[in-house]
Design a protein around this motif. Structure first.
Motif, PDB file in Angstrom:
ATOM      1  N   LEU A  50       0.656  -1.010   0.042  1.00 57.27           N
ATOM      2  CA  LEU A  50      -0.090   0.011   0.167  1.00 57.27           C
ATOM      3  C   LEU A  50       0.805   1.361  -0.090  1.00 57.27           C
ATOM      4  N   HIS A  51       0.498   2.284  -0.767  1.00 56.18           N
ATOM      5  CA  HIS A  51       1.293   3.460  -0.957  1.00 56.18           C
ATOM      6  C   HIS A  51       0.245   4.627  -1.001  1.00 56.18           C
ATOM      7  N   GLY A  52      -0.918   4.402  -0.798  1.00 58.84           N
ATOM      8  CA  GLY A  52      -1.851   5.604  -0.770  1.00 58.84           C
ATOM      9  C   GLY A  52      -3.416   5.173  -0.966  1.00 58.84           C
ATOM     10  N   CYS A  53      -4.104   5.766  -0.284  1.00 53.77           N
ATOM     11  CA  CYS A  53      -5.677   5.429  -0.629  1.00 53.77           C
ATOM     12  C   CYS A  53      -6.379   6.858  -0.298  1.00 53.77           C
ATOM     13  N   ILE A  54      -7.091   7.208  -1.094  1.00 50.00           N
ATOM     14  CA  ILE A  54      -7.904   8.688  -0.966  1.00 50.00           C
ATOM     15  C   ILE A  54      -9.171   8.376  -1.627  1.00 50.00           C
ATOM     16  N   GLY A  55     -10.139   8.655  -1.202  1.00 45.75           N
ATOM     17  CA  GLY A  55     -11.434   8.861  -1.691  1.00 45.75           C
ATOM     18  C   GLY A  55     -12.331   9.914  -1.352  1.00 45.75           C
ATOM     19  N   VAL A  56     -13.787   9.650  -1.884  1.00 50.77           N
ATOM     20  CA  VAL A  56     -14.767  10.768  -1.486  1.00 50.77           C
ATOM     21  C   VAL A  56     -15.925   9.992  -1.336  1.00 50.77           C
ATOM     22  N   ILE A  57     -16.430   9.954  -0.239  1.00 52.98           N
ATOM     23  CA  ILE A  57     -17.787   9.340   0.138  1.00 52.98           C
ATOM     24  C   ILE A  57     -19.116   9.744  -0.315  1.00 52.98           C
ATOM     25  N   GLU A  58     -19.181  11.174  -0.793  1.00 54.97           N
ATOM     26  CA  GLU A  58     -20.272  11.766  -1.293  1.00 54.97           C
ATOM     27  C   GLU A  58     -20.061  11.773  -2.597  1.00 54.97           C
ATOM     28  N   PRO A  59     -21.200  11.501  -3.440  1.00 53.45           N
ATOM     29  CA  PRO A  59     -21.210  11.518  -4.801  1.00 53.45           C
ATOM     30  C   PRO A  59     -21.323  13.132  -5.463  1.00 53.45           C
ATOM     31  N   ARG A  60     -20.771  13.976  -4.953  1.00 51.04           N
ATOM     32  CA  ARG A  60     -20.898  15.480  -5.291  1.00 51.04           C
ATOM     33  C   ARG A  60     -20.535  15.700  -6.756  1.00 51.04           C
TER      34      ARG A  60
END
Length: 192
Positions: free
Chosen positions: A60-70
């Motif tokens: 693993l070298h990074g994990c970014i996300g968005v929860i809300e589907p804006r």
């Protein structure tokens, strides 16, 4: 074994989203603008929560996300891929030299829905645990990769939120579930 969720994205959609994520990372590392090569597939305009996970040499070298589907997936994937490459505080920024060993995984989230802790299915559900001022999320694959029980998965999601491990038992704590459509680059494409 749980049956996989229905697939909304075709093989072409998946390849296009993964190619977009890689192009976004390459462009930010080269400090050059991201130029679309062809018309966007229809899936790029969907509004869904999404996480981009990066591995280098299988770690693993990074994990970014968005929860809300804006935003449309196109904007969300670009933002999440670039942020995972450069701004995940757990890891040093990705370097150009690491690109050949980079593998990208995309998790597209279903809408969140409240869930009773007893109904959480390991490998199927991702979780969001929320209080008034804290929120933590774990993707469904975390529970299987780390061989977590249902209770351990709930505890780890609370820990991710910065809450006591048993906060999920508090009636004031909200627990939401979601499913993911998960796809990743085929590393065999680059080996010869």
């Amino acid at each position: 074994m749980l049956s996989p969720p229905e697939h909304q994205f075709s093989a072409e959609d998946r390849r296009a989203l993964l190619a977009l994520a890689r192009a976004a990372i390459v462009s930010v590392l080269a400090d050059s603008p991201l130029h679309p090569n062809e018309p966007d597939p229809a899936c790029f305009s969907l509004r869904r929560g999404v996480f981009v996970t990066l591995e280098v040499h299988g770690k693993l070298h990074g994990c970014i996300g968005v929860i809300e589907p804006r935003d449309p997936l196109r904007e969300s994937v670009v933002h999440c891929a670039q942020s995972a490459a450069l701004h995940d505080p757990r890891f040093p920024p990705l370097r150009k030299a690491e690109l050949p060993a980079l593998q990208i995984e995309i998790s597209v989230l279903s809408p969140l829905s409240p869930i009773d802790p007893n109904d959480v299915e390991i490998g199927k559900h991702g979780l969001v645990v929320a209080t008034e001022d804290r929120r933590g999320l774990l993707l469904p694959q975390v529970s299987t990769e780390h061989h977590l029980s249902r209770e351990e998965f709930l505890e780890e999601t609370c820990r991710k939120a910065g809450l006591p491990r048993d906060a999920w038992r508090d009636p004031q704590t909200e627990i939401f579930s979601f499913t993911c459509e998960i796809f990743q680059e085929d590393l065999s494409r680059s080996s010869s």
